[in-house]
Design an enzyme around this catalytic site. Structure first.
Site, PDB file in Angstrom:
ATOM      1  N   HIS A 182       0.729  -1.327  -0.008  1.00  0.00           N
ATOM      2  CA  HIS A 182      -0.032   0.006   0.144  1.00  0.00           C
ATOM      3  C   HIS A 182       1.007   1.183  -0.046  1.00  0.00           C
ATOM      4  O   HIS A 182       0.387   2.259  -0.651  1.00  0.00           O
ATOM      5  CB  HIS A 182      -0.941  -0.003   1.023  1.00  0.00           C
ATOM      6  CG  HIS A 182      -1.993  -1.302   1.145  1.00  0.00           C
ATOM      7  ND1 HIS A 182      -2.298  -1.971   2.047  1.00  0.00           N
ATOM      8  CD2 HIS A 182      -2.864  -1.396   0.059  1.00  0.00           C
ATOM      9  CE1 HIS A 182      -3.226  -2.818   1.536  1.00  0.00           C
ATOM     10  NE2 HIS A 182      -3.815  -2.173   0.484  1.00  0.00           N
ATOM     11  N   ASP A 231     -10.341  -2.729   0.136  1.00  0.00           N
ATOM     12  CA  ASP A 231     -10.094  -3.189   1.629  1.00  0.00           C
ATOM     13  C   ASP A 231      -9.652  -2.021   2.243  1.00  0.00           C
ATOM     14  O   ASP A 231      -9.424  -2.059   3.565  1.00  0.00           O
ATOM     15  CB  ASP A 231      -8.926  -4.270   1.466  1.00  0.00           C
ATOM     16  CG  ASP A 231      -7.700  -3.711   0.655  1.00  0.00           C
ATOM     17  OD1 ASP A 231      -6.994  -2.732   1.033  1.00  0.00           O
ATOM     18  OD2 ASP A 231      -7.325  -4.161  -0.480  1.00  0.00           O
ATOM     19  N   GLY A 242     -15.157   0.119 -11.869  1.00  0.00           N
ATOM     20  CA  GLY A 242     -14.147   0.995 -12.135  1.00  0.00           C
ATOM     21  C   GLY A 242     -14.210   1.371 -13.775  1.00  0.00           C
ATOM     22  O   GLY A 242     -13.854   2.691 -13.969  1.00  0.00           O
ATOM     23  N   ASP A 287      -5.769   0.052  -7.940  1.00  0.00           N
ATOM     24  CA  ASP A 287      -5.285  -1.058  -6.936  1.00  0.00           C
ATOM     25  C   ASP A 287      -6.454  -2.336  -7.264  1.00  0.00           C
ATOM     26  O   ASP A 287      -7.224  -2.833  -6.429  1.00  0.00           O
ATOM     27  CB  ASP A 287      -5.584  -0.866  -5.547  1.00  0.00           C
ATOM     28  CG  ASP A 287      -5.369  -1.674  -4.364  1.00  0.00           C
ATOM     29  OD1 ASP A 287      -4.810  -2.626  -4.664  1.00  0.00           O
ATOM     30  OD2 ASP A 287      -5.696  -1.316  -3.145  1.00  0.00           O
ATOM     31  N   SER A 288      -5.690  -2.978  -8.189  1.00  0.00           N
ATOM     32  CA  SER A 288      -6.675  -4.233  -8.765  1.00  0.00           C
ATOM     33  C   SER A 288      -5.946  -5.385  -8.249  1.00  0.00           C
ATOM     34  O   SER A 288      -5.117  -5.530  -7.832  1.00  0.00           O
ATOM     35  CB  SER A 288      -6.490  -4.042 -10.405  1.00  0.00           C
ATOM     36  OG  SER A 288      -5.152  -4.176 -10.669  1.00  0.00           O
ATOM     37  N   PRO A 310     -13.087  -9.923 -12.312  1.00  0.00           N
ATOM     38  CA  PRO A 310     -13.333  -8.604 -12.343  1.00  0.00           C
ATOM     39  C   PRO A 310     -12.353  -7.486 -12.757  1.00  0.00           C
ATOM     40  O   PRO A 310     -12.350  -6.517 -13.289  1.00  0.00           O
ATOM     41  CB  PRO A 310     -14.002  -8.274 -11.159  1.00  0.00           C
ATOM     42  CG  PRO A 310     -13.583  -9.254  -9.988  1.00  0.00           C
ATOM     43  CD  PRO A 310     -13.191 -10.242 -10.744  1.00  0.00           C
TER      44      PRO A 310
HETATM   45  N1  AG3 Z   1      -4.042  -5.930  -5.413  1.00  0.00           N
HETATM   46  C1  AG3 Z   1      -3.005  -6.625  -5.715  1.00  0.00           C
HETATM   47  C2  AG3 Z   1      -2.913  -8.076  -5.455  1.00  0.00           C
HETATM   48  C3  AG3 Z   1      -2.389  -9.085  -6.279  1.00  0.00           C
HETATM   49  C4  AG3 Z   1      -1.920 -10.328  -5.592  1.00  0.00           C
HETATM   50  N2  AG3 Z   1      -1.975 -11.222  -6.539  1.00  0.00           N
HETATM   51  C5  AG3 Z   1      -1.684 -12.768  -6.199  1.00  0.00           C
HETATM   52  N3  AG3 Z   1      -1.524 -12.889  -5.104  1.00  0.00           N
HETATM   53  N4  AG3 Z   1      -1.558 -13.527  -7.333  1.00  0.00           N
HETATM   54  C6  AG3 Z   1      -3.957  -5.859  -3.755  1.00  0.00           C
HETATM   55  C7  AG3 Z   1      -5.055  -5.386  -3.228  1.00  0.00           C
HETATM   56  C8  AG3 Z   1      -4.754  -4.959  -1.767  1.00  0.00           C
HETATM   57  N5  AG3 Z   1      -5.355  -3.596  -1.612  1.00  0.00           N
END
Ligand code: AG3
Length: 275
Positions: free
Chosen positions: A63, A87, A138, A155-156, A162
């Protein structure tokens, strides 16, 4: 003691596993499978469609590095948009800055509700007066809104479910239209160790769209490969040259030295500059 194990495969034959104290939440939302586990080593762990999204132990790496390089490179960020991030972790980092407002657009209301309950350290930011929470796709929001932003953060999750459209060229072209002059986009881009071809292709279209399209890196111990890649996109701001002085206090990972070093790329991720 009774325990329950869960794991995420990073390749067909490798990955990460946890021996959890218990599963505290599990549900099929209209968009994805959502699970929360309680672990001794990493605190609570959030999974979407079986992919580790965040753990209480190491969420700060991700983050802070998604948010602060963009926020600190922009001379005066006022309005911020977060796509995804239900989150609340990215929002928490954004709100450490003196901004006017932040809009968070999350497709899955259940992610917001469940993280509010199980991840108070992330989701406390939802209560901030400067935060506006929108439950919407989004990709649709960005095409329909006429608002403009100084900073847009993506932040995907991985390019599956999705989140798949949030990794495509048309989406980035639409984001660019919603940036104020001098604006900056930062997006999570994937694992250099496992998604290298995808990263190479993405950089090609990002460099066609933006004068500055740079990858930068940071560790995220529980993500595939442990090393994570982010994209910094802007037509005016070069994050290697422009950096405001005062970073927010009490960060755990980001500082100005980390900022500068994050843009230094290893040989396997370098490319010949197109300009
Ligand atoms: N977004 C990125 C998560 C990617 C994780 N990928 C995986 N574990 N294969 C995270 C959202 C947190 N705010």
């Amino acid at each position: 003691m009774k325990t329950t194990e869960f794991r995420e495969f990073h390749t067909p034959t490798s990955g990460i596993f946890f021996r959890a104290k218990r599963r505290v939440f599990s549900e099929k939302t209209p968009f994805q499978k959502m699970e929360v586990y309680e672990t001794a080593s990493h605190g609570r762990v959030l999974l979407l469609d079986g992919l580790v999204q965040t753990t209480e132990k190491d969420e700060f790496f991700y983050h802070e590095m998604l948010v602060h390089p963009a926020m600190m490179s922009h001379p005066r960020p006022r309005d911020v948009l977060i796509i995804g991030g239900g989150d609340g972790g990215a929002l928490r980092e954004v709100l450490r800055h003196l901004i006017r407002g932040a809009v968070l657009v999350e497709i899955d209301a259940r992610v917001i509700e469940v993280c509010w309950k199980y991840f108070p350290g992330l989701a406390a930011s939802f209560g901030d007066k400067r935060a506006e929470i929108v439950v919407d796709d989004g990709n649709r929001f960005i095409r329909e809104t006429d608002r403009r932003f100084d900073i847009i953060l993506v932040d995907s999750s991985d390019p599956v479910g999705p989140s798949a459209v949030l990794h495509q060229q048309a989406f980035y072209a639409a984001l660019k239209r919603r940036l104020r002059p001098g604006g900056v986009i930062a997006a999570q881009a994937g694992a250099p160790l496992f998604h290298l071809e995808h990263l190479r292709k993405k950089r090609l279209f990002l460099q066609r769209l933006f004068s500055f399209a740079l990858y930068y890196l940071g560790p995220v111990p529980t993500y595939p490969g442990g090393l994570w890649c982010y994209a910094f996109l802007s037509d005016r701001v070069d994050p290697r040259k422009s950096l405001r002085k005062k970073a927010p206090k009490k960060l755990k990972y980001y500082n100005s030295d980390v900022h500068r070093s994050a843009f230094a790329l290893p040989e396997f991720l370098k490319d010949r500059p197109l300009r």
